[in-house]
Design an enzyme around this catalytic site. Structure first.
Site: not given
Ligand code: 9MR
Ligand code: 9MR
Length: 582
Positions: A193, A555, A564
């Protein structure tokens, strides 16, 4: 298709878990397809990048469960065609994390630089290198990936991986206690993100600056090909400064630090310059608006920066120290302000209900930098009495960083406290080494360590082992730390390299917006996948059948809880690679 190509193809399509097929595939000694058509790739798993000449070298071999059957392995030189080493595969054993029956091939005795392959009963491993600089390119690539994550400037990694300036300026969110425009830019995109989060920036920059302090010989000369290259500040520090400057812009006049700067919701899978959602400085929603963890993390990191940058830019180092002192004062005056997403905000919260360890870290770093008693007293007072228990560091567990910086300091401090810290670290390191020896794929992860970002956990366990090795040089600690590198670069039950652009079979579909939106097939280079996750944080993960934790990875770009990328997972990998190059 020749078998070698077939194996390559099968590897690229990913593996599905099926214990029955696993046995069949291992008995056949080659690739096979399950009844459901899921392919199973080769049976010899090792670091696809390579090994140091004098390093320990172990490959994991899928075997039949009948441990009476003995296989021989051969290490063949690719240049000469000659077999340079032969040995017996160790007895088959059950590996709980993967569900596999595996034997080990120890080819440590192969030490002459060159490229090789391992063969067993007609099966072949991926090619790999033995070289003193086997990990030089990997270090540069994984560090340069931070430049790729830069926000607020033109980025050009070459080969089409580029974007123009993005996310310049922003607004104070109603949760921040302020209103109006914010005139700032910079920092690194956190992950897949485009958010920027102080807490995660803290552990990431802290880890990188620690690498700078522990492995100066390796990092001083590291050229990264970034806009600042050729200036008076070494590239490594110049890259980290890009994020530090943004962090400083989130410090309020009272010393407190806002938690993050993101849009209210995650944007679509678009390039950063196309994201026009308002970038808000986000606070807790009520006074004092700034949060304790973020403020203490900033204090810690700026205190380290004051040590690292002084030689190259005294004025910047001074600015960092002032920011650290002001943040520390705010955090100690406001020790319990926990951040949770305020109404209307759905980006990451880096939630942490306990900020005592962050404040402890800030106190220890400020003492190490200044030697002032007020900081040392705060550190000692915050330590538990009696024996110390050190767990893997993470964005929410900074206690180990606090302890280690105290013990690593060249200042005298308390001999008793230092001894307790060293003791706790060696105990934790021995525990990890024993865990790794019991694991079939040689990593340090226990079943419960397969969490969201487990490859980051593995990196941070290596950091622990390397600090232990620093306190008391011990080949077992160092080799166990490198074992996680071997695991990440291919010695795992998926036979995948979890770093984009490294090894013959790197993963291809990170949850990473630029990789998805740039029109180039291959993902941006140098990024580590979050890796297997025993939990289920997204729809793809939720749909997986029940299986052992290391198997719980695919993957798939949609699978953000498995695949991610994130700055706090790349940072410990850079630290580990700095050690591997030392
Ligand atoms: O892209 C988002 C990612 O960076 C975060 O780690 C993740 C959890 O917070 O959320 C992803 O975004 C998703 C969102 O939470 C729910 N709708 C789909 C999004 C990804 O396409
Ligand atoms: O790394 C984070 C993980 O420990 C948490 O369980 C998760 C859900 O809260 O979020 C992860 O961090 C995400 C952050 O919230 C948004 N950017 C992407 C991060 C990696 O997925």
């Amino acid at each position: 298709m020749r078998r070698r190509e077939l194996l390559k193809y099968l590897g690229a399509t990913g593996l599905a878990y099926d214990p029955a097929m696993q046995a069949l595939a291992s008995l056949a000694g080659a690739a096979a397809s399950s009844a459901s058509g899921s392919p199973i790739a080769g049976r010899i798993f090792l670091n696809q990048v390579g090994y140091l000449p004098r390093g320990q070298k172990l490959a994991t071999i899928l075997t039949a469960s009948n441990s009476a059957s003995v296989s021989w392995f051969r290490v063949r030189s690719l240049a000469k065609g000659a077999v340079v080493l032969e040995g017996k595969v160790g007895p088959g054993r059950q590996d709980a994390a993967s569900g596999d029956t595996v034997g080990l091939a120890d080819f440590s005795a192969a030490a002459a630089p060159g490229s090789y392959r391992i063969e067993i009963d007609g099966a072949e491993s991926d090619p790999f290198l033995i070289a003193p600089d086997a990990y030089a390119a990997a270090l540069r690539l994984t560090m340069r990936a931070f430049y790729g994550q830069r926000c607020g400037c033109d980025v050009d990694l070459g080969q089409g991986y580029k974007h123009p300036r993005c996310h310049v300026g922003g607004e104070y969110h109603r949760s921040s206690g302020k209103i109006g425009r914010v005139d700032n830019h910079g920092g690194w995109h956190d992950a897949g993100d485009y958010g920027r989060y102080v807490v995660n920036s803290g552990i990431s920059t802290g880890t990188l600056l620690w690498a700078w302090e522990l492995y100066p010989r390796v990092l001083r000369g590291l050229g990264l090909g970034i806009p600042e290259s050729g200036g008076k500040t070494p590239d490594f520090l110049a890259e980290v400064r890009w994020n530090l400057e943004w962090m400083l812009s989130l410090q309020d006049v009272d010393g407190g630090v806002w938690h993050k700067q993101t849009s209210e919701n995650f944007c679509a899978f678009i390039m950063p310059q196309d994201d026009h959602l308002t970038s808000y400085v986000i606070g807790t929603g009520s006074a004092p608006y700034k949060s304790t963890c973020a403020t203490a993390d900033l204090a810690s990191v700026m205190a380290i920066a004051a040590r690292c940058y002084g030689e190259f830019d005294a004025e910047f180092a001074q600015r960092c120290l002032m920011a650290a002192r002001r943040a520390w004062s705010w955090a100690t005056a406001n020790p319990g302000v926990v951040f949770r997403n305020p109404a209307g905000v759905r980006t990451g919260d880096y939630g942490d209900a306990h900020c005592g360890d962050e404040v402890l870290w800030a106190s220890a770093e400020l003492w190490r930098t200044t030697g002032e008693l007020v900081y040392e007293r705060a550190f000692i007072a915050g330590l538990p009495v009696g024996s110390i228990d050190l767990k893997t560091p993470s964005f929410s567990n900074l206690m180990p960083m606090a302890c280690w910086t105290y013990a690593l300091s060249s200042r005298a401090g308390s001999g008793d406290v230092k001894a307790r810290i060293v003791d706790a670290t060696l105990r934790a390191g021995s525990f990890l080494a024993a865990q790794a020896a019991a694991n079939g794929y040689g990593n340090t992860l226990a079943a419960g360590d397969y969490v969201w970002g487990s490859n980051g956990t593995a990196g941070n366990q290596s950091l622990l082992l390397l600090v232990a090795n620093h306190f008391q040089p011990d080949a077992r600690m160092f080799e166990t730390a490198l074992g996680n590198l071997h695991y990440i670069l291919g010695r795992n039950c998926h036979g995948v390299s979890w770093v984009t652009g490294l090894g013959v079979r790197p993963f291809q579909h990170p949850h990473h917006r630029p990789s998805a939106a740039d029109g180039i097939d291959a993902p941006w280079p140098g990024l580590v996948s979050g890796g297997p996750n025993g939990g289920a944080g997204d729809d793809v993960a939720r749909a997986l059948p029940k299986m052992p934790p290391m198997r719980r990875w695919v993957d798939d770009q949609r699978a953000y809880s498995l695949n991610e990328v994130a700055i706090n997972w790349n940072a410990p990998l850079v630290f580990l690679l700095a050690a591997a190059n030392s």
